[in-house]
Enzyme design. Sequence first.
Site, PDB file in Angstrom:
ATOM      1  N   VAL A  44       0.596  -1.088   0.529  1.00 24.49           N
ATOM      2  CA  VAL A  44       0.464   0.254  -0.241  1.00 24.49           C
ATOM      3  C   VAL A  44       0.561   1.318   0.254  1.00 24.49           C
ATOM      4  CG1 VAL A  44      -1.432   0.987   1.208  1.00 24.49           C
ATOM      5  CG2 VAL A  44      -2.189  -0.935   0.881  1.00 24.49           C
ATOM      6  N   CYS A  45       0.732   1.798  -0.948  1.00 27.38           N
ATOM      7  CA  CYS A  45       1.486   3.476  -1.240  1.00 27.38           C
ATOM      8  C   CYS A  45       0.224   4.637  -0.969  1.00 27.38           C
ATOM      9  CB  CYS A  45       2.413   3.685  -1.785  1.00 27.38           C
ATOM     10  SG  CYS A  45       2.291   4.035  -3.821  1.00 27.38           S
ATOM     11  N   ALA A  46       0.889   5.935  -1.163  1.00 25.03           N
ATOM     12  CA  ALA A  46      -0.253   6.871  -1.870  1.00 25.03           C
ATOM     13  C   ALA A  46      -1.076   6.980  -3.046  1.00 25.03           C
ATOM     14  CB  ALA A  46       0.883   8.450  -2.195  1.00 25.03           C
TER      15      ALA A  46
END
Length: 99
Positions: free
Chosen positions: A6-8
């Site tokens: 999960v990232c931006a």
Amino acid sequence: MKILLVCAGGMSTGLLMKKMKDYWTAQGEELTINAVGLSEYKDVYNDYDIVMVGPQVGYRLKEIQQTTGLPADTIPSFDYAVANCPNIMKQAKKLMAQK
């Protein structure tokens, strides 16, 4: 092992995801991995064993842990930046041991 990154926005982890896949394969390990943004993880987390969070969204780790109920941790900034797959694999295996 099934890892949700999960990232931006899901973009920056795309490169890391490919390198991790290649490294796991070279080590003889099976890996299913997907990279998504913060807005998407709630829709797909049920298909994964662990969640690894990019350092840029590490401030949301507690929320992700509570929402998913899965072992989750933030990838250290340096390991993330240089795609240090041996260290990330060790971290992933520690998370799997919590499952």
